[in-house]
Write an enzyme that holds these catalytic residues in place. Structure first.
Site, mmCIF file in Angstrom:
data_model
loop_
_atom_site.group_PDB
_atom_site.id
_atom_site.type_symbol
_atom_site.label_atom_id
_atom_site.label_comp_id
_atom_site.label_asym_id
_atom_site.label_seq_id
_atom_site.Cartn_x
_atom_site.Cartn_y
_atom_site.Cartn_z
ATOM 1 N N GLU A 38 34.822 1.473 1.738
ATOM 2 C CA GLU A 38 34.522 0.508 2.785
ATOM 3 C C GLU A 38 35.743 -0.345 3.159
ATOM 4 O OE1 GLU A 38 31.829 0.017 4.736
ATOM 5 O OE2 GLU A 38 33.058 -1.531 5.661
ATOM 6 N N THR A 82 31.492 2.347 10.159
ATOM 7 C CA THR A 82 31.251 3.337 9.106
ATOM 8 C C THR A 82 30.602 4.598 9.662
ATOM 9 O OG1 THR A 82 30.746 1.504 7.611
ATOM 10 C CG2 THR A 82 30.309 3.710 6.790
ATOM 11 N N HIS A 198 33.161 -5.187 1.990
ATOM 12 C CA HIS A 198 32.749 -5.344 3.386
ATOM 13 C C HIS A 198 32.925 -6.812 3.776
ATOM 14 C CE1 HIS A 198 30.332 -5.393 7.020
ATOM 15 N NE2 HIS A 198 30.226 -4.095 6.964
ATOM 16 N N ASP A 257 37.205 4.097 5.443
ATOM 17 C CA ASP A 257 36.403 4.400 6.635
ATOM 18 C C ASP A 257 36.988 3.803 7.923
ATOM 19 O OD1 ASP A 257 35.632 1.763 6.008
ATOM 20 O OD2 ASP A 257 33.477 2.113 6.236
ATOM 21 N N HIS A 258 37.527 2.587 7.824
ATOM 22 C CA HIS A 258 38.078 1.907 9.005
ATOM 23 C C HIS A 258 38.770 0.633 8.532
ATOM 24 C CE1 HIS A 258 34.708 -0.823 8.484
ATOM 25 N NE2 HIS A 258 33.907 0.232 8.461
#
Ligand code: GP9
Ligand code: MN
Length: 411
Positions: A38, A82, A198, A257-258
């Site tokens: 994440e 995500t 996150h 993921d990003h």
């Protein structure tokens, strides 16, 4: 529909790069672990904060035998965050220009990595994520992607003590996943999606491995603590997999993921990196880690060429010994000897080994020096075309017409 397809199929075929033949089937029959980290950006890898490594486990894994680390690997996600990364990795298609394809087009036909593994190699396919099933419309979209089993919040023992922020802490998530994993038929594919790192990156002090950083930006300060917490959870997961006998006969693909730190935090980021965050630096911050790990292999390699999430599906298919059927994929095997360096981001920015093109600006990749924008124009135009082809595939649900197209019945 066949007219729409012809142009796209021709484009994809003209840009095709031959997968690496030596690696064809290298991971055949092995369990596949996909681990999505994440909000994990690559700038934390191999970096210290006040003399302490932020990701000591990833750093160590990168140096181990059997590890291939891609140091110029970019996320390509848009608003679907995500879910976009899941979509891109599974399908080698781009996410949509706005919104999330997980919400807008879950009824389409997809020739996902998961479907290939199931249909061609009889894999049992599963995904592990300790959140509500319907978040990002996963329960619906996962039908189309083809997972046999989605281990969600209902499969975990979640209490106030073992939760923080968005839910179950990564350490507990991995630990509680081991019994589930032990019960899966082999060979399996198991995708793990972590959660603790996150936004807003909350962590209780007792879980801190490194202390918060000391800029004026609390988000950036806390980011390092949750990244390193996640790193330690992953280390423990590997130990548990080894103890469970699930390590040796598996391969691992670990990726971010990003981004986690948006451009609202450029001030603190420029303080941390000791450089001004220009549009060029911002694009460079879109790098996320990617590590392939093959237990029992002997080579260790860092690959510096520019690559992106869109390349994962074709790479894994080749490793599993699956030849591409009639398909539309915009990425190509990362280990291909013909691999071109060209990553297209959802906002139309492009990175190659030579250039970084974003907005109407053009930079030299190596130095960040700005050069006349005309030099990047061909790259930007090609990107625009490629993104629109991908969008058309999704909006028109075109993959469902492919079989008859190739049989010539719809040409
Ligand atoms: C939620 C998790 C986070 O289940 O995947 O989603 P994000 O906000 O990063 O897209
Ligand atoms: Mn995410």
């Amino acid at each position: 529909d066949s007219d729409k397809l012809t142009e796209i199929v021709n484009y994809v075929n003209a840009n095709k790069e031959k997968p690496n033949e030596d690696l064809f089937g290298k991971a055949k029959g092995k369990n596949l672990f996909l681990i999505s980290l994440e909000s994990t950006q690559d700038f934390v890898v191999n970096r210290e904060i006040d003399g302490q490594e932020i990701t000591p486990f990833l750093n160590q894994l990168i140096k181990e035998k059997g590890s291939y680390y891609f140091s110029n690997f970019y996320h390509q996600t848009g608003q679907g965050k995500t879910s976009d990364s899941e979509f891109i990795v599974e399908n080698s298609l781009y996410g949509l220009p706005r919104g999330a394809v997980f919400f807008s087009n879950p009824q389409n036909k997809y020739q996902s990595l998961t479907n290939y593994l199931k249909d061609e190699k009889g894999y049992y396919t599963s995904v592990f994520h300790a959140n509500n099933k319907s978040f990002w419309n996963r329960d619906v979209m996962y039908e189309a992607i083809g997972y046999d089993r989605f281990f969600s919040d209902l499969d975990y023992w979640i209490t106030e003590e073992n939760s923080i922020g968005w839910g179950l802490k990564d350490d507990h998530f991995f630990t509680q996943s081991i019994p589930h994993l032990k019960q899966l038929p082999q060979p399996f594919m198991a995708k793990f999606i972590t959660l603790t790192n996150h936004f807003p990156f909350s962590l209780s002090q007792q879980d801190e491995i490194i202390p918060e950083w000391n800029s004026k930006d609390g988000t950036v300060n806390r980011y390092f603590t949750t990244v390193s917490y996640q790193d330690a959870a992953l280390r423990k997961f590997f130990e548990q997999l080894k103890a469970a006998g699930l390590y040796e006969n598996s391969i691992f693909v670990i990726y971010g993921d990003h981004y986690g730190i948006s451009d609202n935090h450029n001030t603190a980021m420029s303080q941390f990196l000791n450089t001004t965050i220009t549009p060029y630096e911002y694009i460079e911050l879109q790098k996320v880690p990617l590590i392939f790990h093959f237990p029992k292999s002997h080579e260790t390699k860092t690959i510096t060429s520019v690559t992106g999430q869109i390349d994962l599906k074709p790479t894994i298919l080749n490793l599993m010994g699956i030849s591409e059927k009639s398909d539309i994929q915009f990425g190509s095997d990362l280990f291909s000897e013909e691999k071109k360096d060209n990553v297209i981001m959802r906002d139309g920015s492009v990175v190659t080994n030579t250039y970084v093109a974003t907005g109407n600006k053009c930079y030299l990749k190596e130095t960040g020096q700005e050069i006349p924008s005309a030099e990047c124009m061909p790259l930007l135009l090609k990107a625009k075309k490629e993104l629109s082809y991908s969008d058309r595939v999704i909006y028109g649900d075109l993959l469902k017409f492919l079989p008859s197209y190739y049989e010539g019945t719809d040409k």
